[in-house]
Design a protein around this motif. Structure first.
Motif, short mmCIF file in Angstrom:
data_model
loop_
_atom_site.label_atom_id
_atom_site.label_comp_id
_atom_site.label_asym_id
_atom_site.label_seq_id
_atom_site.Cartn_x
_atom_site.Cartn_y
_atom_site.Cartn_z
N GLN A 168 -3.96 -14.62 -2.74
CA GLN A 168 -3.13 -13.37 -2.64
C GLN A 168 -3.75 -12.42 -1.58
N GLN A 169 -5.08 -12.69 -1.09
CA GLN A 169 -5.73 -11.68 -0.44
C GLN A 169 -4.96 -11.39 0.91
N PHE A 170 -5.23 -10.21 1.27
CA PHE A 170 -4.34 -9.68 2.58
C PHE A 170 -5.05 -10.19 3.64
N ALA A 171 -4.34 -10.50 4.82
CA ALA A 171 -4.73 -10.78 6.11
C ALA A 171 -3.71 -10.70 7.14
N HIS A 172 -4.13 -10.72 8.32
CA HIS A 172 -3.11 -10.52 9.38
C HIS A 172 -3.22 -11.36 10.65
N ASN A 228 9.62 0.77 15.11
CA ASN A 228 9.34 0.66 13.91
C ASN A 228 7.91 0.54 13.39
N ARG A 229 7.53 1.43 12.56
CA ARG A 229 6.14 1.62 12.35
C ARG A 229 5.97 0.99 10.80
N ALA A 230 4.41 0.82 10.56
CA ALA A 230 4.01 0.74 9.16
C ALA A 230 2.54 0.79 9.11
N TYR A 231 1.98 1.22 8.20
CA TYR A 231 0.42 1.10 7.91
C TYR A 231 0.35 0.67 6.43
N TYR A 232 -0.60 -0.35 6.32
CA TYR A 232 -0.94 -0.73 4.95
C TYR A 232 -2.52 -0.75 4.96
N ARG A 233 -2.86 -0.07 3.57
CA ARG A 233 -4.27 0.25 3.23
C ARG A 233 -4.38 0.06 1.59
N ASP A 234 -5.21 -0.75 1.09
CA ASP A 234 -5.74 -0.94 -0.31
C ASP A 234 -4.43 -1.18 -1.36
N GLY A 235 -3.34 -1.90 -0.67
CA GLY A 235 -2.28 -1.95 -1.74
C GLY A 235 -1.14 -0.95 -1.44
N TRP A 236 -1.13 -0.15 -0.71
CA TRP A 236 -0.44 0.90 -0.25
C TRP A 236 0.38 0.58 1.16
N LEU A 237 1.67 1.04 1.37
CA LEU A 237 2.35 1.00 2.57
C LEU A 237 3.16 1.95 2.74
N VAL A 238 2.99 2.60 3.99
CA VAL A 238 3.75 3.42 4.60
C VAL A 238 4.78 2.59 5.53
N ARG A 239 6.20 2.90 5.74
CA ARG A 239 7.10 2.30 6.93
C ARG A 239 8.09 2.95 7.11
N SER A 240 8.54 2.94 8.53
CA SER A 240 9.39 3.61 9.08
C SER A 240 10.55 2.99 9.96
N ASP A 251 9.55 11.31 11.37
CA ASP A 251 9.18 11.45 10.08
C ASP A 251 9.95 11.02 8.85
N ASN A 252 10.63 9.83 8.95
CA ASN A 252 11.53 9.13 8.05
C ASN A 252 10.66 7.87 7.35
N TRP A 253 9.42 8.24 7.01
CA TRP A 253 8.39 7.54 6.44
C TRP A 253 8.75 7.18 5.04
N THR A 254 8.66 6.14 4.50
CA THR A 254 9.07 5.67 2.93
C THR A 254 7.55 5.20 2.27
N LEU A 255 7.31 5.12 1.19
CA LEU A 255 5.85 4.99 0.55
C LEU A 255 6.09 4.09 -0.37
N HIS A 256 5.17 3.03 -0.56
CA HIS A 256 5.52 1.80 -1.45
C HIS A 256 4.00 1.57 -2.00
N ASP A 257 3.99 1.35 -3.39
CA ASP A 257 2.68 0.67 -3.98
C ASP A 257 2.87 -0.60 -4.24
N LEU A 258 2.37 -1.59 -3.37
CA LEU A 258 2.64 -2.88 -3.44
C LEU A 258 1.94 -3.70 -4.45
N GLU A 259 1.01 -2.97 -5.23
CA GLU A 259 0.53 -3.55 -6.51
C GLU A 259 1.60 -3.79 -7.51
N SER A 260 2.32 -2.55 -7.63
CA SER A 260 3.43 -2.61 -8.78
C SER A 260 4.67 -2.89 -8.32
N ASP A 261 4.99 -3.03 -7.03
CA ASP A 261 6.49 -2.84 -6.32
C ASP A 261 6.33 -3.82 -5.29
#
Length: 492
Positions: A168-172, A228-240, A251-261
């Motif tokens: 389950q660890q994050f990698a790219h 289309n952009r996104a940034y992941y850090r420590d379980g959080w994600l923003v995407r556009s 500025d049409n970013w959405t924010l998501h907590d991937l640990e619970s969502d």
């Protein structure tokens, strides 16, 4: 196809202006269309089955040679499922990339028996892309989970003890190369040179393969594809996500907590403004450092138009017989949505026949050939087929030419000439060719994928038995309304 969930995800693959909300539920599809749609996915499944069988053959060969135990296997995908096939699928996928209207479902269904064979270049309906990506939103080339997360399988009989385990660890994807170097016991560039000016972005996750409790090699990553952009850090994600061909909404970013969502279905932007700013600032920093800016949000048609006009031809180009296939990047600018003449100097015997030249393949293209003592021409306008009247050709040293006139609205007309004189009146040949086909020009044969399937079934590559001295393409003016006249980037 549309999944019946407690919430509605509405993310768009704007490459084809298709949104998940536009897609029908499977039970709402007509029985006639279900058969056609199912065939698309059967073809996709057959492709995967073929890959699986050939991996099996490779595995058997490695075991027979004694190399299996020390072979590292990596299996992954370059992106998630796509919505680009439109809601009804596309028998000729590249047609729409040339600014041509999609074919109606009635026309698409005519290709049912050819799907998956050498005469199709198909893409499955967008509903299958949504099924493949469930439970993630968006698709290939977009930065929602459907375009960002893919399967990754790794095995090494000798060096990785784990069998059938999940991590389950994050990698790219940039981490794959340093991991392989690490497993093979090889040094990386930074280890060899000390601390060079260039530092590799990837980080080895070899420890994760050996220990399910090992820490992830990285905690953050930026993404950008087609603006289309996104940034992941420590379980959080923003995407556009962007609508292609329009100015980028910065500025049409959405924010998501991937640990619970896990499925990225809940936008927390309004509740966590500080986290939103933290991640968008991190994206901007990474984007400037890695040459992501400026963003280019042109449509596929606009980008192909740019490719077709890059290095605008200053005059005729002459090619000699006996050469390999002339790359499409050389040929396309000479003929793309413009008038042109292709002339060929030959020494022709009465019994000689074969292909003089061909451009393109089954997706789109044209071929000039001699058969049964007559000069013949076949035109494939992305599935719209035309032939010019056959013209008798006497033996001797001759110049045969094909004239094309682009008349606007992607329409055009053509004719054949012999020794500089028209051999016929102008004949309609539409639509005009642009980008989108894969092969360039062959001289003296039609190798690999043929332009005219019927001709290929009769003669194969149909090598010309006479002598070809040279072929010259003389480009004329672009069509008066051509998109190639205005392929400038969309401003941010």
């Amino acid at each position: 196809f549309k999944q019946k969930t407690a919430y509605e995800i509405v993310d768009c693959d704007w490459s084809s202006d298709v949104c998940s909300s536009d897609l029908p539920a499977w039970e709402d599809v007509s029985p006639e269309d279900r058969e056609f749609f199912a065939r698309h996915m059967e073809v996709y499944a057959a492709m995967l089955d073929s890959a699986d069988q050939n991996i099996g053959k490779l595995t058997a060969a490695l075991k027979a040679s004694g190399d299996f135990d020390n072979t590292i296997f990596v299996f992954t995908s370059d992106n998630g499922g796509t919505f680009a096939g439109t809601p009804i699928g596309a028998f000729r996928n590249n047609r729409r990339y040339n600014g041509l209207p999609a074919q109606p479902i009635e026309e698409e269904r005519k290709g049912l028996e050819l799907l998956g064979g050498p005469q199709s270049e198909a893409l499955y309906p967008a509903g299958w892309g949504q099924v493949c990506n469930t439970p993630f939103p968006s698709s290939k080339s977009y930065t929602g989970g459907g375009g960002r997360r893919v399967a990754f399988v790794m095995a090494w009989e000798k060096g990785i003890a784990a069998r059938g385990e999940l991590r389950q660890q994050f990698a790219h994807v940039t981490d794959v190369k340093p991991t392989l170097l690490d497993l093979a016991g090889l040094k990386t560039l930074e280890q060899i040179n000390g601390v060079p000016a260039w530092q590799p972005h990837g980080k080895s996750f070899a420890a994760v393969l050996r220990d399910p409790n090992a820490s992830s090699p990285r905690s953050e990553q930026y993404y950008e594809c087609w603006s289309n952009r996104a940034y992941y850090r420590d379980g959080w994600l923003v995407r556009s996500l962007q609508k292609r061909g329009e100015p980028v909404d910065m500025d049409n970013w959405t924010l998501h907590d991937l640990e619970s969502d896990f499925s990225e279905s809940i936008d927390l932007r309004a509740r966590h403004s500080d986290k939103l700013r933290e991640l968008t600032d991190a994206f901007d920093k990474a984007a400037w450092e890695n040459l992501v800016y400026p963003l280019d949000n042109r449509s596929m048609v606009q980008k192909l138009a740019d490719a077709a006009t890059r290095g605008q031809p200053a005059g005729p180009r002459t090619f000699r017989a006996g050469t390999q296939t002339i790359h499409r990047g050389v040929v396309v600018p000479l003929i793309a949505d413009r008038s042109y003449r292709i002339s060929t100097c030959i020494e022709h015997g009465a019994a000689d026949q074969g292909v003089l030249w061909s451009v393109g393949e089954l997706i789109a293209g044209m071929v000039l050939y001699i058969e049964g003592g007559a000069l013949k021409f076949f035109y494939n306008g992305f599935g719209e087929f035309s032939e010019l009247p056959a013209v008798p050709l006497n033996a001797g040293v001759r110049e045969v030419a094909f004239d094309y006139e682009a008349t606007g609205q992607r329409k055009g007309r053509g004719r054949l000439l012999i020794d500089g004189k028209p051999a016929m009146d102008w004949q309609p040949l539409s639509p005009s060719l642009m980008g989108g086909f894969h092969e360039g020009m062959d001289i003296g044969l039609d190798r690999r994928c043929p332009v005219d399937w019927c001709l290929f079934e009769k003669h194969g590559v149909f090598r010309y038995t006479g002598t070809i001295a040279e072929v010259t393409i003389a480009p004329g003016e672009l069509a008066h309304d051509s998109i190639l006249r205005s392929s400038a980037p969309v401003k941010v």
